[in-house]
Scaffold this active site. Structure first.
Site, PDB file in Angstrom:
ATOM      1  N   ASP A  13       8.249   6.827  44.805  1.00 37.86           N
ATOM      2  CA  ASP A  13       8.873   7.654  45.856  1.00 37.86           C
ATOM      3  C   ASP A  13      10.186   8.275  45.394  1.00 37.86           C
ATOM      4  O   ASP A  13      11.070   8.546  46.203  1.00 37.86           O
ATOM      5  CB  ASP A  13       9.142   6.828  47.140  1.00 37.86           C
ATOM      6  CG  ASP A  13       7.927   6.043  47.567  1.00 37.86           C
ATOM      7  OD1 ASP A  13       6.847   6.640  47.630  1.00 37.86           O
ATOM      8  OD2 ASP A  13       8.051   4.829  47.812  1.00 37.86           O
ATOM      9  N   GLY A  40       1.852   9.264  47.568  1.00 41.08           N
ATOM     10  CA  GLY A  40       2.038  10.393  48.471  1.00 41.08           C
ATOM     11  C   GLY A  40       3.145  11.239  47.915  1.00 41.08           C
ATOM     12  O   GLY A  40       4.284  10.819  47.886  1.00 41.08           O
ATOM     13  N   HIS A  41       2.799  12.396  47.398  1.00 41.66           N
ATOM     14  CA  HIS A  41       3.812  13.255  46.794  1.00 41.66           C
ATOM     15  C   HIS A  41       4.118  14.400  47.748  1.00 41.66           C
ATOM     16  O   HIS A  41       3.222  15.115  48.173  1.00 41.66           O
ATOM     17  CB  HIS A  41       3.327  13.787  45.447  1.00 41.66           C
ATOM     18  CG  HIS A  41       3.109  12.695  44.441  1.00 41.66           C
ATOM     19  ND1 HIS A  41       2.510  12.884  43.230  1.00 41.66           N
ATOM     20  CD2 HIS A  41       3.433  11.383  44.482  1.00 41.66           C
ATOM     21  CE1 HIS A  41       2.479  11.747  42.564  1.00 41.66           C
ATOM     22  NE2 HIS A  41       3.024  10.820  43.304  1.00 41.66           N
TER      23      HIS A  41
HETATM   24  P1  GDP Z   1       7.107  10.965  45.094  1.00 42.71           P
HETATM   25  O1  GDP Z   1       5.971  10.091  45.501  1.00 42.71           O
HETATM   26  O2  GDP Z   1       7.864  10.448  43.923  1.00 42.71           O
HETATM   27  O3  GDP Z   1       6.734  12.409  44.958  1.00 42.71           O
HETATM   28  O4  GDP Z   1       8.161  10.891  46.278  1.00 42.71           O
HETATM   29  P2  GDP Z   1       7.886  11.114  47.842  1.00 42.71           P
HETATM   30  O5  GDP Z   1       7.393  12.467  48.058  1.00 42.71           O
HETATM   31  O6  GDP Z   1       7.143   9.994  48.421  1.00 42.71           O
HETATM   32  O7  GDP Z   1       9.355  10.913  48.385  1.00 42.71           O
HETATM   33  C1  GDP Z   1      10.350  11.782  48.126  1.00 42.71           C
HETATM   34  C2  GDP Z   1      10.887  12.269  49.443  1.00 42.71           C
HETATM   35  O8  GDP Z   1      12.179  12.738  49.240  1.00 42.71           O
HETATM   36  C3  GDP Z   1      10.111  13.437  50.024  1.00 42.71           C
HETATM   37  O9  GDP Z   1      10.153  13.392  51.412  1.00 42.71           O
HETATM   38  C4  GDP Z   1      10.877  14.634  49.493  1.00 42.71           C
HETATM   39  O10 GDP Z   1      10.750  15.794  50.297  1.00 42.71           O
HETATM   40  C5  GDP Z   1      12.277  14.121  49.541  1.00 42.71           C
HETATM   41  N1  GDP Z   1      13.183  14.666  48.529  1.00 42.71           N
HETATM   42  C6  GDP Z   1      12.911  14.920  47.216  1.00 42.71           C
HETATM   43  N2  GDP Z   1      14.032  15.331  46.593  1.00 42.71           N
HETATM   44  C7  GDP Z   1      15.025  15.323  47.508  1.00 42.71           C
HETATM   45  C8  GDP Z   1      16.444  15.603  47.448  1.00 42.71           C
HETATM   46  O11 GDP Z   1      16.994  15.953  46.405  1.00 42.71           O
HETATM   47  N3  GDP Z   1      17.144  15.427  48.617  1.00 42.71           N
HETATM   48  C9  GDP Z   1      16.564  15.031  49.787  1.00 42.71           C
HETATM   49  N4  GDP Z   1      17.329  14.880  50.856  1.00 42.71           N
HETATM   50  N5  GDP Z   1      15.240  14.759  49.864  1.00 42.71           N
HETATM   51  C10 GDP Z   1      14.489  14.900  48.741  1.00 42.71           C
END
Ligand code: GDP
Length: 427
Positions: A13, A40-41
């Protein structure tokens, strides 16, 4: 012929989806190498918040080919739902763009039922899995009794194989766990329909990657979960059942290490974890709640609140070692705005002994024996969500990033200051 590997540096995440979306601008192929729909990306772009579980996060860039690699396990129902969702948004998800490696393994409803049964049987020792059948399907793969996507090329024959495996699973559910069997006829009929729908996507994944690399194309390898959830190198047994680390890209897609030009570690500016297991820098106070709220730290797949805590340098150093990071993407820096003071773990301590490494190799129990040693660093109050250049960041935020670079020994090339595609500082 460069391959770029994108890996989670913590417990998943970290924001890999948005980093892959960003890097995909210059990639020809985006290939997912491990995990299943437990991942979940999230990609926030073009007015949509897309939650992708199986289709690679490069899908929004129309010039890319998106491969679901051999190391991935697919729930066909979920894949079809995701393709439909993307098609409804006008995204081209035809078989020319989306490819499913024939060697990827297939998750059945009985794998999910077994996942739930095993978790329930563990009681207080539950791992906190997403109950998507990931553990049981990888277990079947290792036991050499699993079903591979390629078998969907002949839907009727696939149905027969499904029948045989569901019967084995049902016996386990009944005899070992005392549960009701799942309806065999229904599952088989559904599997045949899903195979008819998905067979046009089947491809020789390794061959596709080889051809792309030979043509000098950029292949972006997308990892799911993170280093500390890796089956071999994570905090075992509180891990997932696949190879999340950079090496997993090679086995999960089928190409050699000489093609890898960059390994991009993705880390949050703090640490989170879902599910059970050790988490040394966890905050169970109001600071933890504040980070959870500000960062929207609730699981993409399960909606579960994520456990939140301070940034942990031994973890980042360990991740750099295991994966061979050439650079870091540091996401969610904006979430730390207004927290004073910030703390970072710089080492671990036990009975007067101090170590600067993260003892993941020795397993979850060993990790819990060590206490983090913290250092306070200055925070900042300025809203950084509209910062787009390094100079736009307040000095304390820049110092925080520079400290990470110094500790991990690699440059931070991308800084996330908000979830939107544009909310990024590239260096
Ligand atoms: P992944 O599984 O590694 O792709 O991560 P997730 O998608 O599960 O979680 C990342 C969450 O953080 C998502 O809701 C993104 O929209 C959000 N996100 C990613 N980068 C940033 C950031 O720089 N700032 C903020 N506030 N949210 C972010």
């Amino acid at each position: 012929m460069p391959a770029i590997v994108v890996v989670g540096a913590q417990w998943g995440d970290e924001g890999k989806g948005r980093v892959v979306d960003d890097l995909a601008q210059d990639a020809h192929m985006v290939a997912r190498y491990n995990g299943g729909d437990n991942a979940g990306h999230t990609v926030v772009a073009m007015g949509h918040t897309l939650r992708l579980h199986l289709v690679p996060s490069g899908i929004l860039h129309p010039h890319t080919v998106c491969l679901i690699g051999a190391g991935v396990v697919i729930n066909p129902t979920q894949l079809v739902a995701e393709l439909d969702q993307l098609a409804a948004l006008g995204v081209d998800v035809g078989p020319e763009r989306v490819k499913l490696a024939a060697a990827a393994h297939v998750i059945l409803p009985t794998h999910r039922a077994l996942d739930g049964a095993r978790e329930a049987a563990r009681g207080r020792e539950a791992i906190g899995t997403t109950r998507r059948g990931i553990g049981p399907v990888y277990a079947d793969k290792a036991a050499r009794v699993g079903l591979r996507a390629g078998q969907m090329a002949d839907p009727e024959a696939f149905g027969e194989r499904v029948l045989a495996l569901v019967q084995v699973h049902n016996r386990l559910l009944q005899e070992h766990y005392g549960l009701e069997p799942l309806p065999v006829g229904e599952i088989v009929a559904e599997s045949v329909v899903l195979a008819q729908r998905l067979r046009s996507y089947l491809a020789d994944g390794s061959e596709l990657v080889a051809r792309a690399l030979a043509a000098g194309q950029v292949v972006l390898c997308e990892g799911a979960q993170g280093t500390l959830l890796d089956l071999d190198h994570g905090t075992y047994p509180y891990v997932t059942s696949s190879s999340c680390v950079a090496g997993g890209a090679l086995t999960g897609l089928g190409f050699g290490p000489q093609a890898v030009a960059r390994v991009v570690g993705v880390a949050k500016a703090y640490t989170t974890r879902v599910g059970a297991g050790p988490f040394p820098t966890e905050l169970t106070d109001e600071v933890g709640d504040r980070i959870r709220q500000a960062g929207g730290e609730y699981g993409t797949t399960t909606g579960r609140p994520r456990r939140c805590g301070w940034l942990d340098f031994p973890i980042l150093r360990y991740a750099a070692q295991v994966n061979g990071f050439t650079e870091l993407a540091l996401t969610k820096l904006d979430v730390l705005t207004g927290i004073h003071p910030l703390k970072v773990a710089v080492a671990y301590e036990r009975d007067g002994e101090r170590i600067s490494r993260f003892p993941a190799e020795w397993g979850a129990e060993e990790v819990t024996r060590w206490q983090p040693v913290y250092e306070e660093v200055p925070g900042w109050d300025e809203d950084i969500r509209s910062a787009r250049r390094w100079e736009d960041l307040p000095p304390a935020a820049r110092a925080y990033v520079e400290r990470v670079e110094e500790v991990v020994g690699v440059p931070v090339t991308l800084i996330g200051v908000g979830p939107e595609r544009e909310a990024v500082i590239l260096r």
